[in-house]
Scaffold this active site. Structure first.
Site, PDB file in Angstrom:
ATOM      1  N   ASP A  37     -48.583  25.386  77.686  1.00  0.00           N
ATOM      2  CA  ASP A  37     -49.149  25.153  78.996  1.00  0.00           C
ATOM      3  C   ASP A  37     -48.434  24.816  79.800  1.00  0.00           C
ATOM      4  O   ASP A  37     -46.869  23.812  79.610  1.00  0.00           O
ATOM      5  CB  ASP A  37     -50.155  24.514  78.671  1.00  0.00           C
ATOM      6  CG  ASP A  37     -50.173  23.136  77.242  1.00  0.00           C
ATOM      7  OD1 ASP A  37     -48.804  22.710  77.356  1.00  0.00           O
ATOM      8  OD2 ASP A  37     -50.960  22.555  77.187  1.00  0.00           O
TER       9      ASP A  37
ATOM     10  N   ASN B 292     -59.615  14.497  72.623  1.00  0.00           N
ATOM     11  CA  ASN B 292     -61.104  15.071  72.567  1.00  0.00           C
ATOM     12  C   ASN B 292     -61.060  16.787  71.702  1.00  0.00           C
ATOM     13  O   ASN B 292     -61.862  17.643  71.947  1.00  0.00           O
ATOM     14  CB  ASN B 292     -61.427  16.132  73.468  1.00  0.00           C
ATOM     15  CG  ASN B 292     -60.650  16.906  74.889  1.00  0.00           C
ATOM     16  OD1 ASN B 292     -58.879  16.908  73.882  1.00  0.00           O
ATOM     17  ND2 ASN B 292     -60.778  16.973  75.901  1.00  0.00           N
TER      18      ASN B 292
ATOM     19  N   HIS C 196     -59.254  19.314  71.825  1.00  0.00           N
ATOM     20  CA  HIS C 196     -57.932  20.176  72.454  1.00  0.00           C
ATOM     21  C   HIS C 196     -57.038  21.521  71.864  1.00  0.00           C
ATOM     22  O   HIS C 196     -56.805  20.344  71.967  1.00  0.00           O
ATOM     23  CB  HIS C 196     -58.134  20.178  74.141  1.00  0.00           C
ATOM     24  CG  HIS C 196     -56.910  19.342  74.408  1.00  0.00           C
ATOM     25  ND1 HIS C 196     -57.108  18.721  75.565  1.00  0.00           N
ATOM     26  CD2 HIS C 196     -56.241  19.316  73.872  1.00  0.00           C
ATOM     27  CE1 HIS C 196     -55.640  17.592  75.555  1.00  0.00           C
ATOM     28  NE2 HIS C 196     -55.209  18.603  74.694  1.00  0.00           N
TER      29      HIS C 196
ATOM     30  N   GLU D  34     -60.042  22.996  76.458  1.00  0.00           N
ATOM     31  CA  GLU D  34     -60.136  21.698  76.821  1.00  0.00           C
ATOM     32  C   GLU D  34     -61.972  22.658  75.742  1.00  0.00           C
ATOM     33  O   GLU D  34     -62.470  23.448  75.898  1.00  0.00           O
ATOM     34  CB  GLU D  34     -61.033  21.483  77.843  1.00  0.00           C
ATOM     35  CG  GLU D  34     -59.780  20.869  78.423  1.00  0.00           C
ATOM     36  CD  GLU D  34     -59.159  19.714  78.249  1.00  0.00           C
ATOM     37  OE1 GLU D  34     -59.872  19.314  76.694  1.00  0.00           O
ATOM     38  OE2 GLU D  34     -58.299  19.340  78.780  1.00  0.00           O
TER      39      GLU D  34
HETATM   40  C1  F6R Z   1     -49.359  20.271  74.362  1.00  0.00           C
HETATM   41  C2  F6R Z   1     -50.664  21.030  74.581  1.00  0.00           C
HETATM   42  C3  F6R Z   1     -50.984  19.358  74.246  1.00  0.00           C
HETATM   43  C4  F6R Z   1     -50.992  18.274  73.289  1.00  0.00           C
HETATM   44  C5  F6R Z   1     -51.832  17.314  73.281  1.00  0.00           C
HETATM   45  C6  F6R Z   1     -51.772  16.222  72.108  1.00  0.00           C
HETATM   46  O1  F6R Z   1     -48.501  21.479  75.276  1.00  0.00           O
HETATM   47  O2  F6R Z   1     -51.171  21.196  74.691  1.00  0.00           O
HETATM   48  O3  F6R Z   1     -52.279  20.206  73.374  1.00  0.00           O
HETATM   49  O4  F6R Z   1     -50.361  18.861  71.699  1.00  0.00           O
HETATM   50  O5  F6R Z   1     -52.477  17.370  74.423  1.00  0.00           O
HETATM   51  O6  F6R Z   1     -50.645  15.574  73.321  1.00  0.00           O
HETATM   52  P1  F6R Z   1     -49.938  14.467  72.555  1.00  0.00           P
HETATM   53  O7  F6R Z   1     -49.533  15.032  71.320  1.00  0.00           O
HETATM   54  O8  F6R Z   1     -49.653  14.010  74.268  1.00  0.00           O
HETATM   55  O9  F6R Z   1     -50.795  13.196  72.461  1.00  0.00           O
END
Ligand code: F6R
Length: 252
Positions: free
Chosen positions: A67, A136, A138, A143
């Site tokens: 992303d 959450n 995702h 989301e």
């Molecule tokens: C990152 C992504 C997100 C993260 C998630 C967890 O490219 O797509 O899904 O993997 O937000 O983020 P962290 O690892 O920073 O807790």
């Protein structure tokens, strides 16, 4: 779905790196799906250690980031283009021209997103998708209530995600409101998926992903349908699991 509970985050990084290395071993052109964020950093550091020691070579591989923020200058230090360059391309000695990140500044974001999906298909698909999970639930920036069939597209970030990611910016208002993310359908096309989650703040999302119903409220739960997904977590992230002892027993 394999669940591996590790004693700490350091061990989780090594175990996840073992899986990634195993899944790409012998492939002439490994195609890596790349998450950003804190979760995969130890995994990337461990892969980099193996590259340094000569045990692993991904210089001939391809990479596709999950992303990117919409509207953020790719040169911004917290754009996912910058993060991937810093944490993956350099340390793993990959060819920058072969590591792709969704274009968050294209004039027509959806056209660029469609091209991104086409580039993944042209590469033969992703061999190993590296993932984290949001607090959450995702996956990528899909989301809650994202379609399980979705492809790469623009999404609106939830207030929860913007607040979770505010730590990377000078102020919460600077966190972009939109992103371009691989869809859940795109992620599910990967031949293998390795998800890393550590820390107590991930315990509820991890429990919903592994033990909950497959439900749009927890996008990560779609991995229950993935033919080859391994979830590597530390004890803190495992603390909400009713079946933790069972998973420890299997790993035995
Ligand atoms: C990152 C992504 C997100 C993260 C998630 C967890 O490219 O797509 O899904 O993997 O937000 O983020 P962290 O690892 O920073 O807790």
């Amino acid at each position: 779905m394999d669940v591996v509970i590790c004693r700490d985050a350091e061990t989780a990084g090594k175990v996840a790196a073992d899986r990634v290395a195993e899944y790409i071993e012998g492939l002439p052109t490994p195609v890596l799906g790349l998450a950003t964020g804190s979760s995969p950093l130890r995994l990337y550091a461990e892969l980099a250690r193996r590259v340094d020691s000569g045990a692993l070579d991904v210089s001939h591989g391809l990479g596709f980031a999950l992303d990117e923020y919409a509207g953020l200058d790719p040169a911004h230090p917290e754009s996912y283009r910058s993060v991937i360059t810093r944490t993956v391309v350099g340390p793993l000695r990959m060819d920058p021209a072969r590591v792709h990140v969704p274009d968050g500044t294209a004039e027509d974001l959806q056209v660029a997103a469609d091209d991104y999906d086409a580039a993944i298909r042209a590469a033969g698909g992703v061999d190993v998708q590296i993932l984290g999970i949001g607090s959450n639930g995702h996956l990528g920036f899909n989301e809650p209530f994202s379609s399980f069939a979705s492809r790469t597209r623009v999404k609106t970030l939830t207030p929860q995600t913007r607040s979770d990611n505010a730590r990377f910016f000078d102020s919460p208002e600077q966190v972009p409101t939109h992103c371009v993310t691989q869809g859940l359908g795109t992620i599910m096309d990967s031949r293998a998926a390795v998800l890393v989650a550590t820390g107590e703040h991930k315990a509820a999302a991890v429990a919903a992903m592994i033990e909950g119903p497959v439900a749009a409220v927890c996008p990560g739960s779609v991995l229950q349908f993935h033919p080859k997904a391994v979830i590597v977590i530390d004890e803190a992230a495992a603390s909400g699991l009713a079946y933790a002892d069972y998973f420890r027993g299997i790993a035995g």
